[in-house]
Design an enzyme around this catalytic site. Structure first.
Site, PDB file in Angstrom:
ATOM      1  N   CYS A   1       0.815  -1.219   0.000  1.00 30.73           N
ATOM      2  CA  CYS A   1       0.000   0.000   0.000  1.00 30.73           C
ATOM      3  C   CYS A   1       0.848   1.269   0.000  1.00 30.73           C
ATOM      4  CB  CYS A   1      -0.984  -0.058   1.158  1.00 30.73           C
ATOM      5  SG  CYS A   1      -2.486   0.830   0.777  1.00 30.73           S
TER       6      CYS A   1
ATOM      7  N   HIS B   1      -3.380  -5.077   1.943  1.00 30.91           N
ATOM      8  CA  HIS B   1      -2.718  -4.936   3.234  1.00 30.91           C
ATOM      9  C   HIS B   1      -3.417  -5.743   4.308  1.00 30.91           C
ATOM     10  CE1 HIS B   1      -5.798  -2.140   4.043  1.00 30.91           C
ATOM     11  NE2 HIS B   1      -5.372  -1.251   3.219  1.00 30.91           N
TER      12      HIS B   1
HETATM   13  N1  GLN Z   1      -1.973   6.862   1.840  1.00 29.08           N
HETATM   14  C1  GLN Z   1      -2.136   5.982   0.752  1.00 29.08           C
HETATM   15  C2  GLN Z   1      -3.478   6.108   0.051  1.00 29.08           C
HETATM   16  O1  GLN Z   1      -4.474   6.388   0.662  1.00 29.08           O
HETATM   17  C3  GLN Z   1      -1.878   4.566   1.170  1.00 29.08           C
HETATM   18  C4  GLN Z   1      -2.796   4.109   2.268  1.00 29.08           C
HETATM   19  C5  GLN Z   1      -2.459   2.773   2.817  1.00 29.08           C
HETATM   20  O2  GLN Z   1      -1.290   2.409   3.023  1.00 29.08           O
HETATM   21  N2  GLN Z   1      -3.508   2.047   3.157  1.00 29.08           N
HETATM   22  O3  GLN Z   1      -3.567   5.901  -1.143  1.00 29.08           O
END
Ligand code: GLN
EC number: 6.3.5.13
Length: 239
Positions: A93, A189
């Site tokens: 992610c 994730h």
């Molecule tokens: N901040 C990133 C997004 O929202 C990744 C989020 C995450 O790691 N879940 O796209």
């Protein structure tokens, strides 16, 4: 045999408990009599990639990614050499987004690691869903959960999988994640590796092969429960 896992910045990039992925790698090694250790790195620590066999870069909010991305610039060259040398990386992610050239948010642009050719742009609305993929690397589908605002364009690179259910890289391409050498980047994730032992074993296998310079066939483990859970998800979501 022994592998050393480097967990980069777990205090900042640990959204949805990426530590569970570390535990899964450790356990699946130990069950086979392979020694495993994890080194956790804080932002100020030096990372000696020559000591590492697998690197995990977890998920994070935009705020945490912004903090981490500045430090990543300083280790970029060593990280790149590690990747080009076949070093194993699992990036999830927020960590996946940081592998690429940049992540453009409403607040500004985060410089990426330039380890793989991809870039990410934040768009209105988040892609939140269970997700099922068919990856060329495995027979068993990969299952997980995604929650991201960023949309990722991987160009002509090899995706991690074809989306059978869910949104994937950007909700349009029909593909999810990236595979480059021994790097897997993915939006899946939470318990990615516990749910997908085939992915976990791929990482361990590649790490051991690189370290010991021979082909490794890992001893099979009893993954009956994981297989049943996988089949349940696939039947439920993939029509
Ligand atoms: N901040 C990133 C997004 O929202 C990744 C989020 C995450 O790691 N879940 O796209």
């Amino acid at each position: 045999m022994k592998i050393t896992i480097g967990h980069l910045y777990p205090d900042l990039l640990n959204l949805y408990g990426d530590r569970g992925n570390i535990q899964c790698m450790m356990k699946r090694c130990q069950w086979r009599g392979i020694e495993a250790e994890t080194l956790e790195f804080k932002l100020e620590d030096e990372v000696d990639f020559s000591k590492l066999d697998i690197v995990l870069l977890g998920g994070g909010s935009d705020r945490e990614q912004m903090i981490v991305c500045k430090r990543l610039q300083q280790i970029q060259k060593n990280f790149k050499d590690y990747v080009e040398d076949g070093g194993v990386v699992i990036a999830v992610c927020g960590g996946y987004q940081l592998l690429g050239d940049y992540y453009q948010t409403d607040e500004g642009r985060m410089e990426g690691l330039h380890l793989v050719k991809l870039h990410t742009e934040q768009k209105p609305g988040r892609l939140i869903s269970n997700i099922v993929l068919k990856s060329d690397l495995f027979d068993m589908p990969v299952v997980g959960f995604e929650n991201h605002g960023g949309r990722t364009d991987i160009g002509d690179n090899q995706p991690f999988g074809k989306v059978l259910y869910g949104s994937g890289n950007n909700g349009e391409s029909g593909y999810e994640g990236i595979v480059y050498k021994h790097v897997i980047g993915t939006y899946l994730h939470g318990p990615l590796l516990p749910k997908n032992p085939q992915v976990c074993d791929w990482l361990i296998e590649k790490a051991l092969e690189r370290k010991y310079g021979e082909e490794i066939k890992l001893q099979p483990l009893d993954d009956q429960e994981e297989k049943e859970a996988n089949a349940y998800i696939v039947n439920r979501f993939v029509k």
